[in-house]
Scaffold this active site. Sequence first.
Site, PDB file in Angstrom:
ATOM      1  N   LYS A 121       0.835  -1.211   0.000  1.00  0.00           N
ATOM      2  CA  LYS A 121       0.000   0.000   0.000  1.00  0.00           C
ATOM      3  C   LYS A 121       0.865   1.255   0.000  1.00  0.00           C
ATOM      4  CE  LYS A 121      -2.775   2.946   2.783  1.00  0.00           C
ATOM      5  NZ  LYS A 121      -2.928   3.378   4.167  1.00  0.00           N
ATOM      6  N   ASP A 139      -7.028   1.809   1.297  1.00  0.00           N
ATOM      7  CA  ASP A 139      -7.018   2.052   2.740  1.00  0.00           C
ATOM      8  C   ASP A 139      -8.363   1.604   3.316  1.00  0.00           C
ATOM      9  OD1 ASP A 139      -8.836   4.022   2.042  1.00  0.00           O
ATOM     10  OD2 ASP A 139      -7.921   5.556   3.297  1.00  0.00           O
TER      11      ASP A 139
END
Length: 216
Positions: A121, A139
């Site tokens: 990420k 997220d």
Amino acid sequence: MTKKERATFVINTLKELYPTVSVPLDHKDAYTLLIAVLLSAQCTDVRVNQITPLLFARADNPYDMVKMSVEEIQDIIRPCGLSPMKSKGIYGLSQILIEKYNGEVPQSFEALEALPAVGHKTASVVMSQAFGVPAFPVDTHIHRLMYRWGLSNGKNVVQTEKDAKAIFPRELWNDLHLQIIWYGREYSPARGWNLEKDIITRTIGSKKVLAELAGK
């Protein structure tokens, strides 16, 4: 509505609400963005934006960062949580950037993900927001909304990212993931959720999610 029609509704609504999108984490270059994203793990962006000015006043590049000790870094970033791991990661990746990349942040997913404390990420955020490479960092907001909108099964973030990339056009990924984050914060939060305000979920939300909400 088909899944494709729901995705089109999402794209058009978000474009109206957020014609221009800003990056939630304050930064001035790829390095400060990398550090800010690393700090944001299990910490709010608001808190990170309070702490990074203190850290970057001391060191806003890898050369100055390695002049500090891990303990000094940890003392500054402690309010962000997970400070022992994050401080070692920040020091370690700064060393590697100096030794392998002349102090520059590498521009590939593989190189970024090989750095200490940098996961997929974080690498995706840096690639998309610092270098403009299409990516879809997932997220908690994106994971939640993709499930609420019936565009992913909510099983895990890996699946959510795969589903998002499959349904949304590649050229929109970099803006779209930011637009969804802002929308999630303003209109479709995890707590204090008001469906009347949440036009997208109200219009295209999965039957299961809407039924669960109606049953509360």
